[in-house]
Design an enzyme around this catalytic site. Structure first.
Site, short mmCIF file in Angstrom:
data_model
loop_
_atom_site.label_atom_id
_atom_site.label_comp_id
_atom_site.label_asym_id
_atom_site.label_seq_id
_atom_site.Cartn_x
_atom_site.Cartn_y
_atom_site.Cartn_z
N GLU A 1 0.77 -1.07 0.17
CA GLU A 1 0.02 -0.08 0.00
C GLU A 1 0.91 1.17 -0.03
OE1 GLU A 1 -2.54 -3.20 1.98
OE2 GLU A 1 -0.63 -2.65 2.26
N PHE B 1 -11.64 -6.84 13.97
CA PHE B 1 -10.80 -7.65 12.87
C PHE B 1 -10.64 -6.37 12.00
CE2 PHE B 1 -9.45 -9.74 9.13
CZ PHE B 1 -8.03 -10.25 9.46
N GLN B 2 -8.98 -6.08 11.79
CA GLN B 2 -8.40 -5.05 11.13
C GLN B 2 -9.21 -3.70 11.11
OE1 GLN B 2 -8.36 -6.67 6.79
NE2 GLN B 2 -6.19 -7.47 7.36
N LYS C 1 -17.67 -0.45 5.88
CA LYS C 1 -18.11 -1.22 5.09
C LYS C 1 -19.55 -1.25 4.87
CE LYS C 1 -17.35 -6.10 3.27
NZ LYS C 1 -17.24 -7.33 3.57
N MET D 1 24.26 8.57 2.24
CA MET D 1 24.32 9.85 3.09
C MET D 1 24.44 9.76 4.44
SD MET D 1 23.92 13.03 2.32
CE MET D 1 23.04 13.22 0.57
#
Length: 581
Positions: free
Chosen positions: A48, A110-111, A160, A479
């Site tokens: 993602e 959940f999630q 949802k 760097m």
């Protein structure tokens, strides 16, 4: 219509043609709606964070907003780095995140994650949709906020149940507006005239330009060039503003700041009138604030009201779109027949030419070991006629690319500035390539940074994208090593990569062409092989391991206190930027 169908319909009607995403349970209704239509192309990334950076690359190369679609919980939290990156660099993206059903919010389902809370401080605005009646209006409003004023990321968190509930679709009849958000586009004419009076009286003027010029659109870059030529003033640019002014124009002093040119930083320090156009006085430009351009009069043009006087106190602050202000400045300058002080300007350019004569970007390529500066210069020489789009990761290679790869047009230089996000370049290149299918897109990378999102090699393969990766491989986090060399007496703590992959074999395992270049005499042939190969190409260019990037302004030092090369570098530098012999 279902909420999911409203979302897809709104995206279609707003002209969205590409979405970068990764499916999950909390966004399956939207994915089902996408399956049933043909107008929007969904790009399945491998992570993602890659989706967010790809949307940034799409947005920055086109000027249109990028769109991201991810699921709840880890899907949403994985986008946070990309969202923060877009926020600091003023990139318009809209991120659609799934959320657990409304009745489960707050139960640690959940999630589940508090996406609105997590992203509140790294978005321009965010929404939690609690009423399907408002869904359509929120979609249009989100795109309006993301793309107007100072651009930035907007998050829409979508439970949802909202996605499956009945929802009305109402396409706005006129321009989308917001009750309280009304960015100021036109500048105050009185202030513009006062700024021009100050410029006309200047003895040592400079135009300090930033990413706001590019965000304003191609016309702003053209207006900048016309105004600079009308006034005869020298021009410098931030890292984010490269390409707004042609690199080979005799009035261009190069990039300024921590790894900017000697002439740009010295001119900024010694100027008597500074005109800041679409930049925000970032610490990488200013160095020590109390020693930044002492004694100069400062004019600041920025569409973000909060940027005016936030870092540096200015004499004239103009809140407006920089393109509109440049248009007004040019018209008034010509109408009132303003002229710069010719004698003073001639002396000022004489001083600048003295600084230029130091040739601060010179390097000495000898033997078969490849200097990274030489590698980037040869890449530029062999590709610039193709007008490539260049992305970068973050580190030394990014600065060398900014120094040695010239840009003469906006939207060709895509890099992570404010957040400095390793792993940005490859997904950004994918987004840019999708938006510009016929363009040559090259990610100039480092071997450490490219591994941050290297899984996106698979995305390029799946969608047959001919992205090129040109990696300056010095086997160090360069760097970090450079700072440890200069500031920590060479204690290279965890900056050497002991277990690097064979990038050629890794690239080939993803279906890419892999090329390794190990000798300076093979460099041109390797670059030409990259250009002539079909499909995506990964070039592993093995460069000198211990080369440092100069010029350099140590952190905490004034912007005219530069280290020009190893011969002028102190044995070590304190963490406050003071040289210790």
């Amino acid at each position: 219509m279902s909420g999911a169908e409203v979302i897809v319909r709104a995206l279609q009607d707003m002209g969205v043609d590409t979405i970068f995403g990764y499916p999950g349970g909390a966004v399956l209704p939207i994915y089902d709606a996408l399956f049933k239509q043909e107008g929007i192309n969904h790009i399945l990334v491998r992570h993602e964070q890659g989706a967010a950076h790809a949307a940034e690359g799409y947005a920055r190369s086109t000027g249109k907003p990028g769109v991201v679609l991810v699921t709840s919980g880890p899907g949403a939290t994985n986008t946070v780095t990309g969202i923060a990156d877009a926020m600091l660099d003023s990139i318009p993206i809209v991120v659609l995140t799934g959320q657990v059903a409304s009745h489960l919010v707050g139960t640690d389902a959940f999630q589940e994650a508090d996406t609105v809370g997590i992203t509140r401080h790294c978005t321009k605005h965010n929404y939690f949709v609690s009423d399907s009646e408002k869904l359509c209006d929120i979609m249009y409003e989100a795109f309006y906020i993301a793309t107007t004023g100072r651009p930035g990321p907007v998050v829409i968190d979508l439970p949802k149940d909202i996605q499956v509930a009945d929802a009305p679709y109402r396409k706005p009849l006129g321009e989308v507006e917001h009750r309280t958000y009304k960015p100021q586009i036109k500048g105050d004419r009185t202030k513009i005239e006062a700024a021009l009076e100050l410029m006309a009286s200047a003895k040592r003027p400079i135009l300090y330009t930033g990413g706001g010029v590019i965000n304003s659109g191609p016309s702003a870059s053209q207006l900048l060039r016309e105004f600079a030529h009308a006034t005869g003033f020298p021009v410098t640019s931030t890292l984010m503003g490269l390409g707004a002014f042609a690199h080979d124009d005799k009035q261009f002093l190069g990039m300024l700041g921590m790894h900017g040119t000697y002439e740009a930083n010295m001119a900024m320090h010694d100027c008597d009138v500074m005109v800041c156009l679409g930049a925000r006085f970032d610490d990488r430009v200013t160095g020590r604030i109390d020693k930044f351009s002492p004694g100069s009069k400062k004019i600041h043009v920025d569409i973000d009201r909060s940027s005016i006087n936030k870092v540096v106190q200015v004499d004239i602050g103009i809140v407006a779109d920089v393109g509109h202000v440049l248009e007004d400045m040019l018209k008034i300058w010509r109408a009132k027949a303003y002229r710069a002080d010719a004698q003073a300007l001639k002396q000022w350019w004489g001083q600048i030419d003295t600084w230029r004569a130091r040739d601060c970007l010179a390097f000495d390529q000898q033997g078969e070991g490849i200097l990274p500066q030489y590698a980037v210069q040869r890449l530029f020489d062999l590709t610039h006629k193709k007008s490539p789009i260049i992305t970068t990761e973050v580190g030394q290679h990014q600065m060398w690319a900014a120094q040695y790869f010239g840009f003469d047009a906006p939207n060709k230089w895509l890099t992570s500035g404010g957040l400095g996000t390793m792993g940005y370049g490859l997904p950004a290149a994918i987004g840019a390539q999708l938006a510009n299918p016929d363009a040559l897109v090259i990610d100039i990378a480092g071997e450490a940074s490219i591994q941050m999102n290297i899984q996106e090699l698979g995305t390029a393969t799946q969608y047959r994208l001919p992205v090129k990766i040109f990696t300056l491989n010095n086997e160090y986090m360069g760097m970090v090593r450079q700072w440890q060399h200069l500031t920590y007496e060479g204690r290279y703590s965890s900056s050497y990569s002991d277990a690097l992959p064979d990038f050629v074999k890794l690239a080939e395992s993803y279906g890419w062409t892999g090329i390794r270049i190990e000798k300076a005499s093979d460099l041109d042939a390797g670059i030409m092989q990259m250009l002539e190969a079909d499909g995506p190409v990964f070039v592993d260019c093995c460069v000198e391991k211990l080369e440092n990037c100069y010029p350099m302004v140590p952190s905490g030092a004034a912007h005219n206190e530069m280290i020009l090369g190893p011969e002028s570098a102190p044995s070590t530098i304190s963490k406050e930027g003071q040289a210790l012999v």
